[in-house]
Design a protein around this motif. Sequence first.
Motif, PDB file in Angstrom:
ATOM      1  N   GLU A   1     -17.604  -5.124  -6.412  1.00  0.00           N
ATOM      2  CA  GLU A   1     -16.238  -5.567  -6.680  1.00  0.00           C
ATOM      3  C   GLU A   1     -16.172  -7.091  -6.586  1.00  0.00           C
ATOM      4  O   GLU A   1     -17.042  -7.725  -5.965  1.00  0.00           O
ATOM      5  CB  GLU A   1     -15.225  -4.955  -5.717  1.00  0.00           C
ATOM      6  CG  GLU A   1     -15.287  -5.477  -4.305  1.00  0.00           C
ATOM      7  CD  GLU A   1     -14.136  -4.978  -3.432  1.00  0.00           C
ATOM      8  OE1 GLU A   1     -13.449  -5.827  -2.821  1.00  0.00           O
ATOM      9  OE2 GLU A   1     -13.931  -3.746  -3.358  1.00  0.00           O
ATOM     10  N   PHE A   2     -15.149  -7.657  -7.180  1.00  0.00           N
ATOM     11  CA  PHE A   2     -14.899  -9.092  -7.064  1.00  0.00           C
ATOM     12  C   PHE A   2     -13.399  -9.314  -7.161  1.00  0.00           C
ATOM     13  O   PHE A   2     -12.722  -8.726  -8.015  1.00  0.00           O
ATOM     14  CB  PHE A   2     -15.598  -9.890  -8.165  1.00  0.00           C
ATOM     15  CG  PHE A   2     -15.266 -11.362  -8.106  1.00  0.00           C
ATOM     16  CD1 PHE A   2     -15.922 -12.199  -7.219  1.00  0.00           C
ATOM     17  CD2 PHE A   2     -14.251 -11.900  -8.895  1.00  0.00           C
ATOM     18  CE1 PHE A   2     -15.593 -13.545  -7.122  1.00  0.00           C
ATOM     19  CE2 PHE A   2     -13.911 -13.239  -8.814  1.00  0.00           C
ATOM     20  CZ  PHE A   2     -14.590 -14.063  -7.921  1.00  0.00           C
ATOM     21  N   THR A   3     -12.869 -10.172  -6.278  1.00  0.00           N
ATOM     22  CA  THR A   3     -11.454 -10.523  -6.329  1.00  0.00           C
ATOM     23  C   THR A   3     -11.280 -12.023  -6.214  1.00  0.00           C
ATOM     24  O   THR A   3     -12.041 -12.696  -5.526  1.00  0.00           O
ATOM     25  CB  THR A   3     -10.647  -9.847  -5.194  1.00  0.00           C
ATOM     26  OG1 THR A   3     -11.176 -10.260  -3.931  1.00  0.00           O
ATOM     27  CG2 THR A   3     -10.683  -8.336  -5.310  1.00  0.00           C
ATOM     28  N   ARG A   4     -10.289 -12.551  -6.899  1.00  0.00           N
ATOM     29  CA  ARG A   4      -9.851 -13.939  -6.744  1.00  0.00           C
ATOM     30  C   ARG A   4      -8.732 -13.929  -5.717  1.00  0.00           C
ATOM     31  O   ARG A   4      -7.774 -13.163  -5.816  1.00  0.00           O
ATOM     32  CB  ARG A   4      -9.360 -14.482  -8.073  1.00  0.00           C
ATOM     33  CG  ARG A   4      -8.434 -15.678  -8.030  1.00  0.00           C
ATOM     34  CD  ARG A   4      -9.010 -16.935  -7.447  1.00  0.00           C
ATOM     35  NE  ARG A   4     -10.175 -17.461  -8.131  1.00  0.00           N
ATOM     36  CZ  ARG A   4     -10.659 -18.691  -7.935  1.00  0.00           C
ATOM     37  NH1 ARG A   4     -10.049 -19.513  -7.069  1.00  0.00           N
ATOM     38  NH2 ARG A   4     -11.744 -19.099  -8.560  1.00  0.00           N
ATOM     39  N   ARG A   5      -8.836 -14.795  -4.722  1.00  0.00           N
ATOM     40  CA  ARG A   5      -7.846 -14.881  -3.646  1.00  0.00           C
ATOM     41  C   ARG A   5      -7.028 -16.149  -3.832  1.00  0.00           C
ATOM     42  O   ARG A   5      -7.595 -17.236  -3.935  1.00  0.00           O
ATOM     43  CB  ARG A   5      -8.538 -14.889  -2.281  1.00  0.00           C
ATOM     44  CG  ARG A   5      -9.438 -13.673  -2.054  1.00  0.00           C
ATOM     45  CD  ARG A   5     -10.344 -13.867  -0.852  1.00  0.00           C
ATOM     46  NE  ARG A   5     -11.401 -12.867  -0.837  1.00  0.00           N
ATOM     47  CZ  ARG A   5     -11.562 -11.945   0.111  1.00  0.00           C
ATOM     48  NH1 ARG A   5     -10.732 -11.910   1.137  1.00  0.00           N
ATOM     49  NH2 ARG A   5     -12.548 -11.083   0.039  1.00  0.00           N
ATOM     50  N   SER A   6      -5.720 -16.016  -3.851  1.00  0.00           N
ATOM     51  CA  SER A   6      -4.850 -17.176  -4.045  1.00  0.00           C
ATOM     52  C   SER A   6      -3.577 -16.995  -3.232  1.00  0.00           C
ATOM     53  O   SER A   6      -2.956 -15.926  -3.256  1.00  0.00           O
ATOM     54  CB  SER A   6      -4.499 -17.343  -5.529  1.00  0.00           C
ATOM     55  OG  SER A   6      -3.623 -18.435  -5.712  1.00  0.00           O
ATOM     56  N   ALA A   7      -3.195 -18.051  -2.511  1.00  0.00           N
ATOM     57  CA  ALA A   7      -1.978 -18.001  -1.692  1.00  0.00           C
ATOM     58  C   ALA A   7      -0.715 -18.207  -2.519  1.00  0.00           C
ATOM     59  O   ALA A   7       0.387 -17.931  -2.055  1.00  0.00           O
ATOM     60  CB  ALA A   7      -2.043 -19.050  -0.590  1.00  0.00           C
TER      61      ALA A   7
END
Length: 313
Positions: A241-247
Amino acid sequence: MTPPNRTLDRELAQVMRTGPFSVALHLAIESRGWTLERVQRGLLGHGVGLSLSTLSYWRRGRSRPERPESLRAVHLIERLLDLPEGSLTGLLDGRSRPLRPGRSPQPSLDPERLWSAPAGLARTFGQLTAPPQDHLLRVSVHEELEVGPDRHLRVMRTRLVLLALADRLSHCRVVYWAEVPGTEPPSIGATRFCRPGRIRTDLDSGFSVTELVLDRMLQRGEYAALEYEVLPGPTAEIIDEFTRRSAVPIREYALSVCFDPAALPARCVRLDRRTADGPTTDGEELWLGASGTAQLVVIDAPPGQVGMRWEWE
């Protein structure tokens, strides 16, 4: 009133829907061509006195309006800058505000809630002295992953389009995490329109923070694009899996995962998480094309984690 800056107005329209308050206030002042001194004079004309340092702290996110007199000042700022009523006050502490039909609020997140080991991230960031990370708004993020026949990540290529929210910005920080404590984190490979600067790593938590030095210094309201590669550490595990994390929200996010013909997955799905410790939601199933690539495109990606998960069996 000074004619609005149309370039910044587009960003302002989005940030007034999503937050955070400090960025919305900053863009509102910039798009109208005002200075803090002019805002201060306008407030004084309505009987509200605020120091320039207070206004500056609000604008930079170092403090937030909370007292009744401060909230009155924010209402007046909306009027002075010709903003919709409630567009700024509605971003404070989750208070409700008018929304356009079909829109829902997307409040920003505390960045530490995006990671399972926030203390390690804080330690790694603490080794760098740099302007606040939110001074560079990520307008567009395109990421391409290559997965080899051994089901390990070969390389990830990222292209960012950035908007400067302050003057004299020349560094962009990128964060990667090995997830398994004691594992060597990923590293930066080839770059375009930037170069690697300082790198700080915390092996105990697996975090790596790299400063990318931009080809040119940006002033407020200027855009820039940059590209870089991320190479996995030598002890990296199989990736599924891969996720982009952004606040904060991202206007456009695109993810492509290219699989080797010898390791084509049986199924790929969109993955969403609000926070690191929150539930995982599987979205629509993603088509695996003839090139062995699954793609995901999200417009107005909300704060949190968005990405892809896949299964080989």
